[in-house]
Write an enzyme that holds these catalytic residues in place. Sequence first.
Site: not given
Length: 275
Positions: A2-3
């Site tokens: 996840p960014e």
Amino acid sequence: MPELPEVETTRRGLAPHVEGRRIQAVTLRRPDLRWPIPAEVARELPGQRIDAVRRRAKYLLMDTAAGSALLHLGMSGSLRVLPADTPVTAHDHVDIALADAAGGPGRVLRFNDPRRFGSLLWQPVGEVHALLQGLGPEPLSDAFDGDYLFELSRGRKAPVKAFLMDQAVVVGVGNIYAAESLFRAGISPLRAAGKVSRERYVALAGAVKAILAYAITRGGTTLRDFLSPDGAPGYFEQELSAYGRGGEPCPRCGRPMKQASIGQRATVWCGHCQR
């Protein structure tokens, strides 16, 4: 992994359900995730009120008067607020039981992490955890702009994409969003950071802010296992212009997109539109 938009989506989803709630108990079903879970998590959190849920880079901080729980979702982690009697599944490693508004039994904040690359750590009051030290500004803050990038980049020979992904330069701009921002700004990811003009850095900073802000409204980018706290996937993946599109037609000029590896990360760009 996840960014920033995925982590911010998680923060925004959790905050209304946990801020102001008192922690009744902490259940650790294993002693570690990526790293050992500090004893302070189970010792200090029960009885504390959650004052805020914050994000710093790709970390979430759950603040209490005793200190902050520091969480990272890793590659496959998720945080959900669930009814307290929800059956536990194989990869539900941590439960934080929350009181309801009247102080009675409420719901549970559950950390599920099949691959165990996530983390649950502890930050004492008045201290900054070692993982959060030396980080650059937040990309959506006023401290991050084209002038900042230009001044910091002088003399840098590294590719501008690697420069943009350096967490000491700016936090949270990972591979997906670096590729998309460089495409929007028309800058080749191969160009040396020190060779990019101030004007083009202004365009790049603007692209980073616009793309991240929009991705947050779209719930982030669904890649592998990311789900928001309500179980909904992110939808920005459907609108990617560069990332993962090597060999496909450029959305602007129609020429095949190029692909190479920069810093051991897959990089896609248009050799005609990005200079």
